[in-house]
Scaffold this motif. Structure first.
Motif, mmCIF file in Angstrom:
data_model
loop_
_atom_site.group_PDB
_atom_site.id
_atom_site.type_symbol
_atom_site.label_atom_id
_atom_site.label_comp_id
_atom_site.label_asym_id
_atom_site.label_seq_id
_atom_site.Cartn_x
_atom_site.Cartn_y
_atom_site.Cartn_z
ATOM 1 N N LYS A 1 33.280 44.945 56.046
ATOM 2 C CA LYS A 1 32.378 44.282 56.851
ATOM 3 C C LYS A 1 31.800 43.091 56.004
ATOM 4 O O LYS A 1 31.274 42.189 56.606
ATOM 5 N N ASP A 2 31.604 43.183 54.715
ATOM 6 C CA ASP A 2 31.164 42.019 54.115
ATOM 7 C C ASP A 2 32.000 41.999 52.662
ATOM 8 O O ASP A 2 32.088 42.779 51.893
ATOM 9 N N MET A 3 32.599 40.897 52.567
ATOM 10 C CA MET A 3 33.327 40.555 51.520
ATOM 11 C C MET A 3 32.681 40.315 50.266
ATOM 12 O O MET A 3 33.037 40.728 49.083
ATOM 13 N N GLY A 4 31.358 40.168 50.294
ATOM 14 C CA GLY A 4 30.608 40.240 48.973
ATOM 15 C C GLY A 4 30.603 41.199 48.354
ATOM 16 O O GLY A 4 30.260 41.512 47.168
ATOM 17 N N VAL A 5 30.677 42.700 49.207
ATOM 18 C CA VAL A 5 30.678 43.848 48.479
ATOM 19 C C VAL A 5 31.940 44.155 47.567
ATOM 20 O O VAL A 5 31.587 44.464 46.472
ATOM 21 N N ARG A 6 33.050 43.600 47.944
ATOM 22 C CA ARG A 6 34.266 43.871 47.035
ATOM 23 C C ARG A 6 33.857 42.923 45.966
ATOM 24 O O ARG A 6 34.614 43.425 44.888
ATOM 25 N N GLN A 7 33.654 41.597 46.190
ATOM 26 C CA GLN A 7 33.589 40.632 45.183
ATOM 27 C C GLN A 7 32.526 41.388 43.941
ATOM 28 O O GLN A 7 32.815 41.126 42.736
ATOM 29 N N ARG A 8 31.354 41.635 44.466
ATOM 30 C CA ARG A 8 30.420 42.275 43.443
ATOM 31 C C ARG A 8 31.088 43.513 42.621
ATOM 32 O O ARG A 8 30.935 43.787 41.495
ATOM 33 N N ASN A 9 31.816 44.378 43.359
ATOM 34 C CA ASN A 9 32.600 45.429 42.687
ATOM 35 C C ASN A 9 33.503 44.914 41.781
ATOM 36 O O ASN A 9 33.689 45.537 40.757
ATOM 37 N N VAL A 10 34.397 43.997 41.813
ATOM 38 C CA VAL A 10 35.197 43.275 40.966
ATOM 39 C C VAL A 10 34.341 43.049 39.713
ATOM 40 O O VAL A 10 34.786 43.257 38.405
ATOM 41 N N ALA A 11 33.239 42.359 39.902
ATOM 42 C CA ALA A 11 32.351 42.031 38.739
ATOM 43 C C ALA A 11 31.772 43.269 38.013
ATOM 44 O O ALA A 11 31.771 43.340 36.853
ATOM 45 N N LEU A 12 31.533 44.445 38.584
ATOM 46 C CA LEU A 12 31.041 45.514 38.104
ATOM 47 C C LEU A 12 32.219 46.329 37.171
ATOM 48 O O LEU A 12 31.913 46.837 36.168
ATOM 49 N N SER A 13 33.361 46.193 37.737
ATOM 50 C CA SER A 13 34.445 46.523 37.057
ATOM 51 C C SER A 13 34.725 46.039 35.496
ATOM 52 O O SER A 13 35.014 46.663 34.727
ATOM 53 N N HIS A 14 34.473 44.812 35.886
ATOM 54 C CA HIS A 14 34.902 43.873 34.440
ATOM 55 C C HIS A 14 33.929 44.065 33.398
ATOM 56 O O HIS A 14 34.091 44.258 32.262
ATOM 57 N N ILE A 15 32.450 44.374 33.730
ATOM 58 C CA ILE A 15 31.348 44.634 32.829
ATOM 59 C C ILE A 15 31.710 46.061 32.457
ATOM 60 O O ILE A 15 31.428 46.378 31.272
ATOM 61 N N GLU A 16 32.014 47.111 33.117
ATOM 62 C CA GLU A 16 32.136 48.458 32.827
ATOM 63 C C GLU A 16 33.394 48.495 31.664
ATOM 64 O O GLU A 16 33.340 49.209 30.669
ATOM 65 N N LYS A 17 34.654 47.731 32.162
ATOM 66 C CA LYS A 17 35.649 47.665 31.333
ATOM 67 C C LYS A 17 35.486 47.181 30.019
ATOM 68 O O LYS A 17 35.944 47.909 28.937
ATOM 69 N N HIS A 18 34.759 46.034 29.804
ATOM 70 C CA HIS A 18 34.481 45.373 28.540
ATOM 71 C C HIS A 18 33.049 45.832 27.879
ATOM 72 O O HIS A 18 32.781 45.227 26.657
ATOM 73 N N HIS A 19 32.362 46.553 28.460
ATOM 74 C CA HIS A 19 31.132 47.293 27.971
ATOM 75 C C HIS A 19 30.328 46.043 27.568
ATOM 76 O O HIS A 19 29.985 45.899 26.557
ATOM 77 N N LEU A 20 29.981 45.304 28.287
ATOM 78 C CA LEU A 20 29.166 44.340 28.384
ATOM 79 C C LEU A 20 27.606 44.731 28.231
ATOM 80 O O LEU A 20 27.524 45.551 29.267
ATOM 81 N N ASP A 21 26.869 44.577 27.280
ATOM 82 C CA ASP A 21 25.491 44.943 27.171
ATOM 83 C C ASP A 21 24.516 43.873 27.419
ATOM 84 O O ASP A 21 24.402 42.915 26.605
ATOM 85 N N GLY A 22 23.603 43.943 28.583
ATOM 86 C CA GLY A 22 22.756 43.071 29.004
ATOM 87 C C GLY A 22 22.079 43.570 30.317
ATOM 88 O O GLY A 22 22.204 44.708 30.607
#
Length: 406
Positions: free
Chosen positions: A224-245
Motif C-alpha cells: 500500500k505504501d512503499m515508504g513502509v518497506r523503505q523505512r524497514n530497510v533502514a531499521l534493519s540496517h540500524i539493528e544489524k550494525h547496533h547504531l547508537d543514537g
C-alpha cells in the motif's frame, strides 16, 4: 681555555699532582649542574671527573703491562685480563652517559652567560626577563581544548525514503542543506526505491554529510505504501550494525526547523511534538500531535472523529526514539523480542501502529517543542501530479511553449 694540569719547572705536565689546589681548579671551570653531578655531589666538575678517570686508567694500563712482562704464571694473566675488562667496563659506562652530560652542560653554559649579563648591565636583566617569560609561556601554555569545553552530543540518525519523481532533486537538496546546519554527529540514511539512482548517489556525494545510501529491493505490487518497506530497510540496517543514537524519519518533502534537531538530542526513550499539515486543497492547515503539560503528554490534537481506531494520533514526522530500543530489548524491558518494524496497514494509521511497539502509554513519552506549543515541522503537499520524470534531472530540449514578453 680549560686548564688540565700543572706545569712543572722542566715544562712537563703533571696529570696527578698532589699539590693541585682543587678549590681553585673548580673555581676556574664551569660547574656541572646535570643529573650526573647531583649523583656525585652537586659541585663536582665534569673535566675533573674525566681527568681522574683517564689518569687512573693510564696508571692501571702501565702497571698491568709491566706486570705482564714480569709474571709468567697463568694465575697472574687471568687477573690482568679481569682488571682490563673491569677498566673497559667502567669507561664504557661513563661514555654511555656522555649525551646526557653534554645536554646538561650546554644548559649550564647558557644559564651562566645569562647570569653574567644580569650582573653587568640592566639591559641584561630585561633580556633575561623576556627570555624567561617566553620560555614559561611556551612550556606552560594552556591546551587548545579544555575538558570543560567538550560537549557530548548524541548521534542523530536521519532516515529518508525517496523515489524517482520530478521534484526529487529539489527536495533532497533542500533537506541536505538543512542537515548541514545541524552540529555533528549526524548520519543520513537515504533509502532508494527498487534501484540505486545514479543522480541520487551523485547528489549525496556532493552534500558533505556522513550518509549511507541503501536500496529497497522489494518490488511487490501489493504494498500500500512503499515508504513502509523503505523505512524497514533502514531499521534493519540500524539493528544489524547496533547504531547508537536518536532515530528520526525525515521525509524529503517536509520543512524542518533547526531547533527540532537540537531538541532531539535530549530524548531519553521516545520524544514527540506537534506537526502542521497543509491540506491537499491548500485552503486550510491541520495540527496533529500531542497536548502537553511541560514534558508530560496528556492528550492529542487530531482531525479524526472520536471513534477513530488510532491509539496515538501522531504522524511519521512527529516523533523520534532511541535506537537502542531496536537491538537492546533487555535494557528497555520490552515484553517481546520481536523486531520492531513498520506494518503495511492503512495509510494514516501507520504512525500509531509503529509507536505501539516502542512505548506502552503516554507516561513513557517526552513532549518537546516548548511544552508542545511550537510547530517545528510542516508537511506540505507540493507534488505536481501528471509530470514525467526527466532523465538525469535535465531537459534534453526546450519546451514547446511561447510566452509573450509583455
Amino acid at each position: 681555555m680549560v686548564e688540565r694540569g700543572v706545569t712543572g719547572q722542566n715544562g712537563e705536565v703533571n696529570l696527578d699532582s698532589p699539590s693541585l689546589n682543587r678549590s681553585s681548579y673548580t673555581h676556574k671551570l664551569l660547574p656541572y649542574g646535570g643529573s650526573l653531578a647531583s649523583f656525585f655531589g652537586g659541585s663536582v666538575d665534569l673535566f675533573f671527573i674525566f681527568g681522574r678517570i683517564r689518569t687512573s686508567a693510564f696508571c692501571f694500563m702501565r702497571r698491568s703491562s709491566r706486570g705482564a712482562s714480569e709474571r709468567s704464571k697463568p694465575k697472574g694473566m687471568v687477573r690482568d685480563v679481569l682488571i682490563r675488562f673491569f677498566i673497559c667496563f667502567i669507561i664504557g659506562i661513563f661514555i654511555g652517559f656522555t649525551p646526557f652530560v653534554s645536554v646538561d652542560f650546554s644548559k649550564n653554559i647558557v644559564s651562566k652567560n645569562h647570569a653574567f649579563s644580569f650582573i653587568k648591565t640592566s639591559m641584561g636583566l630585561v633580556a633575561k626577563q623576556e627570555l624567561t617569560n617566553e620560555i614559561s609561556s611556551t612550556f606552560h601554555e594552556p591546551p587548545l581544548f579544555q575538558e570543560s569545553d567538550l560537549v557530548y552530543r548524541k548521534l542523530l540518525i536521519i532516515v529518508t525514503p525517496t523515489y524517482v519523481r520530478p521534484f526529487q532533486a529539489y527536495h533532497l537538496s533542500r533537506l541536505a542543506f538543512n542537515l548541514r546546519l545541524v552540529p555533528p554527529p549526524l548520519l543520513w540514511i537515504v533509502v532508494d526505491n527498487s534501484s540505486q539512482s545514479a543522480e541520487t548517489a551523485e547528489l549525496l556525494r556532493k552534500t558533505g554529510l556522513v550518509y549511507r545510501h541503501l536500496v529497497c529491493m522489494d518490488n511487490s505490487t501489493s504494498i500500500k505504501d512503499m515508504g513502509v518497506r523503505q523505512r524497514n530497510v533502514a531499521l534493519s540496517h540500524i539493528e544489524k550494525h547496533h547504531l547508537d543514537g536518536i532515530v528520526y524519519f525525515a521525509d524529503d518533502d517536509n520543512i524542518y526547523s533547526m531547533d527540532l534537531f537540537e531538541q532531539m538530542r535530549n530524548i531519553r526513550r521516545f520524544g514527540t511534538w506537534p506537526v502542521g499539515m497543509l491540506a491537499e486543497n491548500k485552503n486550510k492547515a491541520n495540527l496533529e500531535g500531542p497536548v502537553c503539560n511541560g514534558s508530560q503528554v496528556l492528550g492529542w490534537h487530531t482531525k479524526e472523529r472520536s471513534d477513530s481506531v488510532q491509539r496515538f494520533h501522531v504522524g511519521m514526522s512527529g516523533f523520534a526514539f532511541n535506537s537502542t530500543i531496536l537491538w537492546d530489548p533487555k535494557r528497555w524491558h520490552r515484553p517481546t523480542m520481536n523486531p520492531i518494524r513498520h506494518l503495511d496497514t492503512k495509510v494514516g494509521i501507520q504512525g500509531t501502529t509503529f509507536v505501539e511497539q516502542i512505548v506502552e502509554d503516554e507516561s513513557q513519552m517526552e513532549g518537546l517543542a516548548n511544552n508542545c506549543s511550537k510547530i517545528m515541522v510542516w508537511h506540505l503537499h507540493l507534488e505536481a501530479p501528471g509530470l514525467s520524470y526527466p532523465l538525469g534531472w535535465s531537459m534534453q530540449k526546450n519546451l514547446e511553449v511561447v510566452a509573450p514578453l509583455s
